[in-house]
Design a protein around this motif. Structure first.
Motif, mmCIF file in Angstrom:
data_model
loop_
_atom_site.group_PDB
_atom_site.id
_atom_site.type_symbol
_atom_site.label_atom_id
_atom_site.label_comp_id
_atom_site.label_asym_id
_atom_site.label_seq_id
_atom_site.Cartn_x
_atom_site.Cartn_y
_atom_site.Cartn_z
ATOM 1 N N UNK A 1 0.874 -1.170 0.000
ATOM 2 C CA UNK A 1 0.000 0.000 0.000
ATOM 3 C C UNK A 1 0.916 1.226 0.000
ATOM 4 N N UNK A 2 1.082 1.839 -1.175
ATOM 5 C CA UNK A 2 2.008 2.967 -1.329
ATOM 6 C C UNK A 2 1.522 4.224 -0.612
ATOM 7 N N UNK B 1 -3.653 6.039 -6.815
ATOM 8 C CA UNK B 1 -4.675 7.068 -7.016
ATOM 9 C C UNK B 1 -4.855 7.949 -5.770
ATOM 10 N N UNK B 2 -4.271 7.556 -4.643
ATOM 11 C CA UNK B 2 -4.445 8.319 -3.402
ATOM 12 C C UNK B 2 -3.358 9.371 -3.242
ATOM 13 N N UNK B 3 -3.716 10.488 -2.616
ATOM 14 C CA UNK B 3 -2.722 11.536 -2.386
ATOM 15 C C UNK B 3 -1.766 11.089 -1.283
ATOM 16 N N UNK B 4 -0.557 11.601 -1.332
ATOM 17 C CA UNK B 4 0.424 11.277 -0.299
ATOM 18 C C UNK B 4 1.085 9.929 -0.477
ATOM 19 N N UNK B 5 0.830 9.261 -1.585
ATOM 20 C CA UNK B 5 1.439 7.938 -1.819
ATOM 21 C C UNK B 5 2.900 8.105 -2.228
ATOM 22 N N UNK B 6 3.660 7.051 -2.000
ATOM 23 C CA UNK B 6 5.062 7.045 -2.405
ATOM 24 C C UNK B 6 5.154 6.879 -3.917
ATOM 25 N N UNK C 1 -2.895 1.163 -9.543
ATOM 26 C CA UNK C 1 -4.124 1.367 -8.792
ATOM 27 C C UNK C 1 -5.111 0.308 -9.253
ATOM 28 N N UNK C 2 -5.431 -0.620 -8.356
ATOM 29 C CA UNK C 2 -6.439 -1.635 -8.684
ATOM 30 C C UNK C 2 -7.783 -0.944 -8.906
ATOM 31 N N UNK C 3 -8.058 0.079 -8.113
ATOM 32 C CA UNK C 3 -9.333 0.789 -8.198
ATOM 33 C C UNK C 3 -9.495 1.495 -9.547
#
Length: 159
Positions: free
Chosen positions: A73-74, A109-114, A139-141
């Motif tokens: 989970x990045x 797709x999430x902010x703050x990811x590596x 991103x699986x989503x």
């Protein structure tokens, strides 16, 4: 497919198999197995539970495979050091010597990811010698970069 709990292994496998992405996936107890048919290639994928009590099983399922897919989970920066520690401990096992490794930083797709480069550093992937190692952000989503993942897996199966 291995990785810590809540990294998105089951969600990724569902999407790769052509099913809907679901937000409320139930944690995997033990393992799931799915066959993915992509053209003339069949990929047999094991999705192993990521909770601490299942991690001792990882080695058994990773022996004699074409590739190990490790999902991180990045966006969960606190979990990355544990993910790195578990991966390094697993790959020290003599039975897994030389098996190609694909590390996927999920939830891109999430902010703050590596970023991929940050994930490579945080997971110390350059330490793995004598094994092909690749790392992609996915991103699986959003189904981001999944074609590249499938192509990578198909290429390992055909070697």
């Amino acid at each position: 497919m291995i990785g810590l709990q809540n990294a998105g292994k089951t969600s990724l496998l569902r999407v790769l198999a052509g099913q809907e992405f679901t937000v409320d996936s139930i944690p995997t107890v033990g393992f799931n197995m799915k066959r993915l048919q992509k053209g003339h290639v069949t990929l047999k994928c094991w999705d192993l539970g990521g909770q601490p009590r299942f991690r001792s099983m990882w080695e058994r399922y990773c022996r004699n495979v074409n590739a190990i897919v490790y999902i991180v989970d990045a966006a969960d920066k606190e979990a990355v050091p544990v993910a790195a520690e578990e991966l390094h401990a697993l790959l020290e096992k003599p039975a897994l010597k030389g098996i190609p490794l694909l590390v996927l930083g999920n939830k891109s797709d999430l902010s703050g990811k590596l970023s991929v480069d940050e994930l490579i550093d945080a997971m110390d992937l350059k330490a793995f010698k004598g094994r092909e190692t690749s790392c992609y952000g996915i991103s699986a989503k959003e189904e981001t970069n999944l074609d590249a993942v499938l192509q990578w897996l198909i290429n390992r199966k055909n070697k």
